[in-house]
Design a protein around this motif. Structure first.
Motif, PDB file in Angstrom:
ATOM      1  N   ASP A  27       3.871  -0.843   6.980  1.00 47.75           N
ATOM      2  CA  ASP A  27       2.780  -1.815   6.918  1.00 47.75           C
ATOM      3  C   ASP A  27       1.426  -1.108   6.823  1.00 47.75           C
ATOM      4  O   ASP A  27       0.549  -1.518   6.066  1.00 47.75           O
ATOM      5  N   PHE A  28       1.267  -0.060   7.633  1.00 46.38           N
ATOM      6  CA  PHE A  28       0.007   0.680   7.595  1.00 46.38           C
ATOM      7  C   PHE A  28      -0.190   1.339   6.235  1.00 46.38           C
ATOM      8  O   PHE A  28      -1.288   1.324   5.676  1.00 46.38           O
ATOM      9  N   ALA A  29       0.879   1.926   5.680  1.00 48.61           N
ATOM     10  CA  ALA A  29       0.779   2.599   4.379  1.00 48.61           C
ATOM     11  C   ALA A  29       0.371   1.619   3.285  1.00 48.61           C
ATOM     12  O   ALA A  29      -0.477   1.932   2.439  1.00 48.61           O
ATOM     13  N   LEU A  30       0.955   0.432   3.303  1.00 43.87           N
ATOM     14  CA  LEU A  30       0.610  -0.576   2.301  1.00 43.87           C
ATOM     15  C   LEU A  30      -0.845  -1.025   2.457  1.00 43.87           C
ATOM     16  O   LEU A  30      -1.567  -1.180   1.467  1.00 43.87           O
ATOM     17  N   ARG A  31      -1.299  -1.201   3.690  1.00 42.62           N
ATOM     18  CA  ARG A  31      -2.692  -1.579   3.921  1.00 42.62           C
ATOM     19  C   ARG A  31      -3.647  -0.461   3.493  1.00 42.62           C
ATOM     20  O   ARG A  31      -4.700  -0.718   2.922  1.00 42.62           O
ATOM     21  N   PHE A  32      -3.292   0.789   3.754  1.00 48.09           N
ATOM     22  CA  PHE A  32      -4.099   1.936   3.333  1.00 48.09           C
ATOM     23  C   PHE A  32      -4.253   1.943   1.815  1.00 48.09           C
ATOM     24  O   PHE A  32      -5.356   2.058   1.286  1.00 48.09           O
ATOM     25  N   ALA A  33      -3.147   1.790   1.093  1.00 49.92           N
ATOM     26  CA  ALA A  33      -3.196   1.793  -0.377  1.00 49.92           C
ATOM     27  C   ALA A  33      -4.021   0.638  -0.907  1.00 49.92           C
ATOM     28  O   ALA A  33      -4.813   0.804  -1.840  1.00 49.92           O
ATOM     29  N   THR A  34      -3.875  -0.532  -0.305  1.00 47.99           N
ATOM     30  CA  THR A  34      -4.596  -1.715  -0.762  1.00 47.99           C
ATOM     31  C   THR A  34      -6.088  -1.619  -0.451  1.00 47.99           C
ATOM     32  O   THR A  34      -6.930  -1.831  -1.323  1.00 47.99           O
ATOM     33  N   ASP A  35      -6.428  -1.289   0.791  1.00 48.35           N
ATOM     34  CA  ASP A  35      -7.840  -1.232   1.200  1.00 48.35           C
ATOM     35  C   ASP A  35      -8.612  -0.139   0.476  1.00 48.35           C
ATOM     36  O   ASP A  35      -9.800  -0.309   0.188  1.00 48.35           O
ATOM     37  N   CYS A  36      -7.968   0.979   0.187  1.00 47.64           N
ATOM     38  CA  CYS A  36      -8.645   2.088  -0.501  1.00 47.64           C
ATOM     39  C   CYS A  36      -8.514   1.986  -2.015  1.00 47.64           C
ATOM     40  O   CYS A  36      -8.987   2.876  -2.733  1.00 47.64           O
ATOM     41  N   SER A  37      -7.830   0.953  -2.522  1.00 42.91           N
ATOM     42  CA  SER A  37      -7.631   0.743  -3.959  1.00 42.91           C
ATOM     43  C   SER A  37      -7.094   2.000  -4.643  1.00 42.91           C
ATOM     44  O   SER A  37      -7.633   2.476  -5.636  1.00 42.91           O
ATOM     45  N   LEU A  38      -6.020   2.538  -4.093  1.00 44.03           N
ATOM     46  CA  LEU A  38      -5.425   3.751  -4.649  1.00 44.03           C
ATOM     47  C   LEU A  38      -4.811   3.450  -6.006  1.00 44.03           C
ATOM     48  O   LEU A  38      -4.245   2.379  -6.226  1.00 44.03           O
ATOM     49  N   ASP A  39      -4.922   4.404  -6.914  1.00 47.88           N
ATOM     50  CA  ASP A  39      -4.337   4.271  -8.247  1.00 47.88           C
ATOM     51  C   ASP A  39      -2.828   4.464  -8.195  1.00 47.88           C
ATOM     52  O   ASP A  39      -2.297   5.083  -7.262  1.00 47.88           O
ATOM     53  N   ALA A  40      -2.144   3.994  -9.231  1.00 48.75           N
ATOM     54  CA  ALA A  40      -0.703   4.218  -9.350  1.00 48.75           C
ATOM     55  C   ALA A  40      -0.437   5.712  -9.414  1.00 48.75           C
ATOM     56  O   ALA A  40      -1.236   6.480  -9.954  1.00 48.75           O
ATOM     57  N   ASN A  41       0.667   6.152  -8.856  1.00 45.53           N
ATOM     58  CA  ASN A  41       1.118   7.540  -8.775  1.00 45.53           C
ATOM     59  C   ASN A  41       0.322   8.381  -7.793  1.00 45.53           C
ATOM     60  O   ASN A  41       0.538   9.579  -7.695  1.00 45.53           O
ATOM     61  N   THR A  42      -0.604   7.777  -7.039  1.00 44.32           N
ATOM     62  CA  THR A  42      -1.298   8.502  -5.983  1.00 44.32           C
ATOM     63  C   THR A  42      -0.324   8.712  -4.835  1.00 44.32           C
ATOM     64  O   THR A  42       0.414   7.801  -4.463  1.00 44.32           O
ATOM     65  N   GLU A  43      -0.314   9.912  -4.287  1.00 40.40           N
ATOM     66  CA  GLU A  43       0.566  10.215  -3.165  1.00 40.40           C
ATOM     67  C   GLU A  43      -0.282  10.409  -1.916  1.00 40.40           C
ATOM     68  O   GLU A  43      -1.391  10.937  -1.982  1.00 40.40           O
ATOM     69  N   PHE A  44       0.266   9.969  -0.783  1.00 39.91           N
ATOM     70  CA  PHE A  44      -0.466  10.114   0.470  1.00 39.91           C
ATOM     71  C   PHE A  44       0.512  10.263   1.623  1.00 39.91           C
ATOM     72  O   PHE A  44       1.707  10.018   1.491  1.00 39.91           O
ATOM     73  N   VAL A  45      -0.027  10.701   2.756  1.00 38.52           N
ATOM     74  CA  VAL A  45       0.773  10.906   3.953  1.00 38.52           C
ATOM     75  C   VAL A  45       0.221  10.000   5.052  1.00 38.52           C
ATOM     76  O   VAL A  45      -0.980   9.778   5.141  1.00 38.52           O
ATOM     77  N   VAL A  46       1.131   9.474   5.877  1.00 37.63           N
ATOM     78  CA  VAL A  46       0.769   8.659   7.029  1.00 37.63           C
ATOM     79  C   VAL A  46       1.407   9.291   8.254  1.00 37.63           C
ATOM     80  O   VAL A  46       2.579   9.680   8.225  1.00 37.63           O
ATOM     81  N   ILE A  47       0.626   9.390   9.322  1.00 37.61           N
ATOM     82  CA  ILE A  47       1.137   9.964  10.565  1.00 37.61           C
ATOM     83  C   ILE A  47       0.914   8.970  11.694  1.00 37.61           C
ATOM     84  O   ILE A  47      -0.111   8.293  11.756  1.00 37.61           O
ATOM     85  N   GLU A  48       1.902   8.873  12.560  1.00 42.77           N
ATOM     86  CA  GLU A  48       1.787   8.036  13.747  1.00 42.77           C
ATOM     87  C   GLU A  48       1.038   8.850  14.791  1.00 42.77           C
ATOM     88  O   GLU A  48       1.384   9.998  15.070  1.00 42.77           O
ATOM     89  N   LYS A  49      -0.003   8.293  15.349  1.00 38.11           N
ATOM     90  CA  LYS A  49      -0.831   9.008  16.320  1.00 38.11           C
ATOM     91  C   LYS A  49      -0.287   8.740  17.719  1.00 38.11           C
ATOM     92  O   LYS A  49      -0.855   7.993  18.488  1.00 38.11           O
ATOM     93  N   ALA A  50       0.847   9.390  18.011  1.00 39.59           N
ATOM     94  CA  ALA A  50       1.511   9.154  19.296  1.00 39.59           C
ATOM     95  C   ALA A  50       1.786  10.450  20.042  1.00 39.59           C
ATOM     96  O   ALA A  50       2.639  10.493  20.909  1.00 39.59           O
ATOM     97  N   GLY A  51       1.130  11.518  19.689  1.00 36.80           N
ATOM     98  CA  GLY A  51       1.341  12.776  20.399  1.00 36.80           C
ATOM     99  C   GLY A  51       2.255  13.716  19.642  1.00 36.80           C
ATOM    100  O   GLY A  51       2.328  13.701  18.417  1.00 36.80           O
ATOM    101  N   ALA A  52       2.999  14.534  20.380  1.00 37.32           N
ATOM    102  CA  ALA A  52       3.823  15.585  19.785  1.00 37.32           C
ATOM    103  C   ALA A  52       4.993  15.048  18.969  1.00 37.32           C
ATOM    104  O   ALA A  52       5.436  15.686  18.034  1.00 37.32           O
ATOM    105  N   GLU A  53       5.502  13.884  19.305  1.00 37.61           N
ATOM    106  CA  GLU A  53       6.659  13.310  18.623  1.00 37.61           C
ATOM    107  C   GLU A  53       6.241  12.348  17.518  1.00 37.61           C
ATOM    108  O   GLU A  53       6.937  11.379  17.231  1.00 37.61           O
ATOM    109  N   SER A  54       5.110  12.597  16.862  1.00 36.21           N
ATOM    110  CA  SER A  54       4.574  11.693  15.842  1.00 36.21           C
ATOM    111  C   SER A  54       5.471  11.638  14.624  1.00 36.21           C
ATOM    112  O   SER A  54       6.018  12.651  14.195  1.00 36.21           O
ATOM    113  N   ASP A  55       5.598  10.438  14.073  1.00 37.77           N
ATOM    114  CA  ASP A  55       6.367  10.224  12.843  1.00 37.77           C
ATOM    115  C   ASP A  55       5.450  10.479  11.655  1.00 37.77           C
ATOM    116  O   ASP A  55       4.321   9.987  11.614  1.00 37.77           O
TER     117      ASP A  55
END
Length: 132
Positions: A27-55
């Protein structure tokens, strides 16, 4: 959960450019792409801010209207995501001229070899009296 996102390709952001909370990392990744108006084929990384065991997950924008994402592999500097070397790029007119000149030299070498073969074959046939 709190997440952070940043672009990795074709533009690489050095800092986390999008922060926020969402129910899932997708959900966060989709909102990031939409809010920032990312172009097609743009690649990005999302990290969970939960400490050492972050996804951490990598995404690629597969469609922009409406936005759709697909999983992506992390990119390594100097190579493409699948570990293959990128195709050579002709970036200047000098590179193009060098390529054309190399192709012309190859063509001339092949033609010269063929002509030399036929001339020498005709000469040998004449020497041995195989022609009338």
């Amino acid at each position: 959960m709190n997440y952070a996102g940043r672009r990795t390709w074709p533009d690489k952001s050095k800092s986390w450019e999008y922060l926020g909370a969402a129910e899932s990392i997708e959900d966060f990744a989709l909102r990031f792409a939409t809010d920032c108006s990312l172009d097609a084929n743009t690649e990005f990384v999302v990290i969970e801010k939960a400490g050492a065991e972050s996804d951490i997950q990598f995404f690629k924008v597969s469609r922009v209207a409406p936005y759709a994402l697909m999983p992506a592999e992390p990119r390594v500097e100097g190579t493409q995501s699948a570990g293959q070397a990128p195709p050579p790029q002709l970036t200047s007119s000098h590179d193009i001229r060098k390529t054309l000149l190399a192709n012309a030299r190859f063509y001339l070498k092949v033609c010269f070899t063929a002509v030399a073969f036929f001339v020498s074959a005709a000469w040998l046939m004449h020497i041995f009296g195989l022609t009338k």
